[in-house]
Enzyme design. Structure first.
Site, PDB file in Angstrom:
ATOM      1  N   ASN A  77       1.893   4.101   6.247  1.00 40.73           N
ATOM      2  CA  ASN A  77       1.273   3.278   4.562  1.00 40.73           C
ATOM      3  C   ASN A  77      -0.104   2.661   3.818  1.00 40.73           C
ATOM      4  O   ASN A  77       0.671   1.257   4.121  1.00 40.73           O
ATOM      5  CB  ASN A  77       2.755   3.327   3.843  1.00 40.73           C
ATOM      6  CG  ASN A  77       2.551   3.769   2.265  1.00 40.73           C
ATOM      7  OD1 ASN A  77       1.672   4.108   1.923  1.00 40.73           O
ATOM      8  ND2 ASN A  77       3.957   3.546   1.392  1.00 40.73           N
ATOM      9  N   TRP A  78      -0.489   3.972   4.463  1.00 42.93           N
ATOM     10  CA  TRP A  78      -1.363   2.669   3.586  1.00 42.93           C
ATOM     11  C   TRP A  78      -1.982   2.072   2.392  1.00 42.93           C
ATOM     12  O   TRP A  78      -2.425   0.255   2.043  1.00 42.93           O
ATOM     13  CB  TRP A  78      -3.248   2.586   4.366  1.00 42.93           C
ATOM     14  CG  TRP A  78      -3.471   3.157   5.807  1.00 42.93           C
ATOM     15  CD1 TRP A  78      -2.296   3.653   6.843  1.00 42.93           C
ATOM     16  CD2 TRP A  78      -4.636   3.825   6.404  1.00 42.93           C
ATOM     17  NE1 TRP A  78      -2.622   3.554   8.422  1.00 42.93           N
ATOM     18  CE2 TRP A  78      -4.129   4.046   7.388  1.00 42.93           C
ATOM     19  CE3 TRP A  78      -5.361   4.480   6.136  1.00 42.93           C
ATOM     20  CZ2 TRP A  78      -5.062   4.720   8.488  1.00 42.93           C
ATOM     21  CZ3 TRP A  78      -6.441   4.498   6.870  1.00 42.93           C
ATOM     22  CH2 TRP A  78      -6.066   4.744   8.457  1.00 42.93           C
ATOM     23  N   LYS A  79      -1.261   1.852   1.599  1.00 42.19           N
ATOM     24  CA  LYS A  79      -1.280   1.672   0.365  1.00 42.19           C
ATOM     25  C   LYS A  79      -2.769   1.401  -0.703  1.00 42.19           C
ATOM     26  O   LYS A  79      -3.368   2.575  -0.100  1.00 42.19           O
ATOM     27  CB  LYS A  79       0.022   0.261   0.097  1.00 42.19           C
ATOM     28  CG  LYS A  79       1.556   0.540   0.964  1.00 42.19           C
ATOM     29  CD  LYS A  79       1.876  -0.744   0.741  1.00 42.19           C
ATOM     30  CE  LYS A  79       3.450  -0.115   0.931  1.00 42.19           C
ATOM     31  NZ  LYS A  79       4.724  -1.213   1.248  1.00 42.19           N
ATOM     32  N   HIS A 108       7.823   6.188  -3.364  1.00 38.52           N
ATOM     33  CA  HIS A 108       8.214   5.061  -3.127  1.00 38.52           C
ATOM     34  C   HIS A 108       8.236   4.107  -4.465  1.00 38.52           C
ATOM     35  O   HIS A 108       8.154   4.468  -5.007  1.00 38.52           O
ATOM     36  CB  HIS A 108       6.379   4.647  -2.979  1.00 38.52           C
ATOM     37  CG  HIS A 108       6.939   3.301  -1.721  1.00 38.52           C
ATOM     38  ND1 HIS A 108       6.094   2.337  -2.556  1.00 38.52           N
ATOM     39  CD2 HIS A 108       6.702   3.204  -0.440  1.00 38.52           C
ATOM     40  CE1 HIS A 108       5.909   1.179  -1.684  1.00 38.52           C
ATOM     41  NE2 HIS A 108       6.604   1.902  -0.313  1.00 38.52           N
ATOM     42  N   GLU A 113       6.705   1.013  -4.573  1.00 42.17           N
ATOM     43  CA  GLU A 113       6.342   0.967  -5.444  1.00 42.17           C
ATOM     44  C   GLU A 113       5.887   2.139  -7.450  1.00 42.17           C
ATOM     45  O   GLU A 113       5.351   1.510  -8.329  1.00 42.17           O
ATOM     46  CB  GLU A 113       4.711   0.395  -4.552  1.00 42.17           C
ATOM     47  CG  GLU A 113       4.945  -0.452  -4.155  1.00 42.17           C
ATOM     48  CD  GLU A 113       4.342  -0.689  -2.528  1.00 42.17           C
ATOM     49  OE1 GLU A 113       3.429  -0.523  -3.394  1.00 42.17           O
ATOM     50  OE2 GLU A 113       5.181  -1.826  -1.571  1.00 42.17           O
ATOM     51  N   GLU A 141      14.165   1.764   2.002  1.00 42.37           N
ATOM     52  CA  GLU A 141      13.049   0.776   2.017  1.00 42.37           C
ATOM     53  C   GLU A 141      13.541  -0.113   1.290  1.00 42.37           C
ATOM     54  O   GLU A 141      13.604   0.183  -0.119  1.00 42.37           O
ATOM     55  CB  GLU A 141      11.601   1.417   1.602  1.00 42.37           C
ATOM     56  CG  GLU A 141      10.853   2.210   2.606  1.00 42.37           C
ATOM     57  CD  GLU A 141       9.411   2.372   2.915  1.00 42.37           C
ATOM     58  OE1 GLU A 141       8.302   2.210   3.186  1.00 42.37           O
ATOM     59  OE2 GLU A 141       9.087   2.496   1.914  1.00 42.37           O
ATOM     60  N   GLY A 149       6.549  -6.074   2.281  1.00 45.32           N
ATOM     61  CA  GLY A 149       5.508  -6.602   2.230  1.00 45.32           C
ATOM     62  C   GLY A 149       6.397  -8.368   1.968  1.00 45.32           C
ATOM     63  O   GLY A 149       5.520  -9.115   1.793  1.00 45.32           O
ATOM     64  N   SER A 171       9.261  -4.772   6.198  1.00 45.41           N
ATOM     65  CA  SER A 171       8.414  -5.732   7.187  1.00 45.41           C
ATOM     66  C   SER A 171       8.875  -5.199   8.604  1.00 45.41           C
ATOM     67  O   SER A 171       9.126  -6.087   9.504  1.00 45.41           O
ATOM     68  CB  SER A 171       9.215  -6.969   6.633  1.00 45.41           C
ATOM     69  OG  SER A 171       8.872  -7.840   5.428  1.00 45.41           O
ATOM     70  N   GLY A 205       4.203  -0.447   6.092  1.00 45.11           N
ATOM     71  CA  GLY A 205       3.444  -1.043   5.398  1.00 45.11           C
ATOM     72  C   GLY A 205       2.203  -1.429   6.163  1.00 45.11           C
ATOM     73  O   GLY A 205       1.023  -1.067   6.862  1.00 45.11           O
ATOM     74  N   GLY A 206       2.066  -2.984   6.025  1.00 52.10           N
ATOM     75  CA  GLY A 206       0.920  -4.078   6.500  1.00 52.10           C
ATOM     76  C   GLY A 206       0.572  -3.777   7.867  1.00 52.10           C
ATOM     77  O   GLY A 206       0.068  -3.765   8.283  1.00 52.10           O
TER      78      GLY A 206
HETATM   79  P1  13P Z   1       6.002  -3.542   4.184  1.00 48.20           P
HETATM   80  O1  13P Z   1       5.873  -2.630   6.231  1.00 48.20           O
HETATM   81  O2  13P Z   1       4.386  -4.163   4.262  1.00 48.20           O
HETATM   82  O3  13P Z   1       6.853  -4.365   4.158  1.00 48.20           O
HETATM   83  O4  13P Z   1       5.765  -2.141   3.925  1.00 48.20           O
HETATM   84  C1  13P Z   1       7.015  -0.891   3.867  1.00 48.20           C
HETATM   85  C2  13P Z   1       6.497   0.358   3.409  1.00 48.20           C
HETATM   86  O5  13P Z   1       6.733  -0.442   1.454  1.00 48.20           O
HETATM   87  C3  13P Z   1       5.965   1.262   3.507  1.00 48.20           C
HETATM   88  O6  13P Z   1       5.951   2.630   2.565  1.00 48.20           O
END
Ligand code: 13P
Length: 251
Positions: free
Chosen positions: A10-12, A96, A98, A168, A174, A214, A235-236
């Site tokens: 997920n590149w956000k 998600h 967020e 999640e 993050g 993470s 994510g990251g």
């Molecule tokens: P991180 O891997 O940056 O913690 O993000 C996880 C995430 O929200 C994937 O959708």
């Protein structure tokens, strides 16, 4: 039942078009022939078409980070399932945390998005997870059960089989703070029991549950070895091709 592992990035809200092209090219070079793990990347809307072109002919699938449930019309800022399909999207992240915390996503809107996604022949990745406050208050099970039941409300058994769930825990996203293997597996087993209660053992055993929060190359092996962790939503670490590969490899 052996579930094929599924790693999605997920590149956000990251990557300009140039950055997205470059990352996608690196991923195709490093992981574009891997077939024993399902792989997907979910770039921002603006980069879907370009990334889709680069992924063509590789084993890496394209996903979007959200969708609107209405088919078309006066919904400024929104994107429909037909638009996503027109640029070869196959997966859609729905619900998600967020979206839930910053953009008023509710269990009801998640359910509408899951229904629209499935009706269009797209595959939803349904995100659930508790906040730190909810976990501390002992509400993990209640929150996750409400989210899972809400997402699957009115979804047939046949359609449920096409879904993926991403657990999640919000406090792990993050933050660098990863759920321990015990915490992750316990939550995944609980989620599977909810799916079994809604549908059947067969559906519960088939639906893949990704862990997200993470996940990195150095903790992926332990998490992915757990009985009920069927992959990751990253994510990251999905923004650097070698790191993403470092999670795909143990899968
Ligand atoms: P991180 O891997 O940056 O913690 O993000 C996880 C995430 O929200 C994937 O959708």
């Amino acid at each position: 039942m052996a579930r094929k592992k599924f790693i999605a990035g997920n590149w956000k809200m990251n990557t300009t078009i140039e950055e997205a092209r470059s990352l996608a090219k690196s991923l195709v070079d490093l992981a574009g022939k891997i077939a024993d793990v399902d792989i997907a990347v979910c770039p921002p809307y603006t980069n879907l078409a370009a990334v889709g072109e680069i992924l063509k002919g590789s084993t890496i699938h394209l996903g979007a980070q959200d969708v609107h449930w209405e088919a078309k019309g006066a919904y400024t800022g929104k994107v429909s399932t037909a638009m996503l399909k027109s640029v070869c999207v196959e997966y859609v992240i729905v619900g998600h945390s967020e979206q839930r915390s910053y953009f008023n996503e509710t269990d009801e809107t998640v359910n509408k998005k899951v229904k629209a996604t499935l009706a269009a022949g797209l595959l939803p990745i349904i995100c659930v997870g508790e906040t730190l406050d909810e976990r501390k208050k002992g509400l993990l099970h209640a929150v996750v059960e409400r989210q899972v039941k809400g997402a699957y409300s009115g979804i047939s058994e046949a359609d449920a089989l096409k879904t993926t769930i991403a657990y999640e825990p919000v406090w792990a996203i993050g933050t660098g703070e990863v759920a321990t293997p015990t915490q992750a597996n316990e939550a995944h087993i609980f989620i599977r029991s909810i799916v079994e209660a809604i549908y059947s053992k067969q559906v519960a055993e088939a639906v893949r549950i990704q862990y997200g929060g993470s996940m990195k190359p150095d903790n992926a092996k332990d998490l992915l070895a757990l009985s009920d962790v069927d992959g990751g939503l990253i994510g990251g670490a999905a923004l650097k091709a070698p790191d993403f590969l470092g999670i795909i490899k143990p899968a």
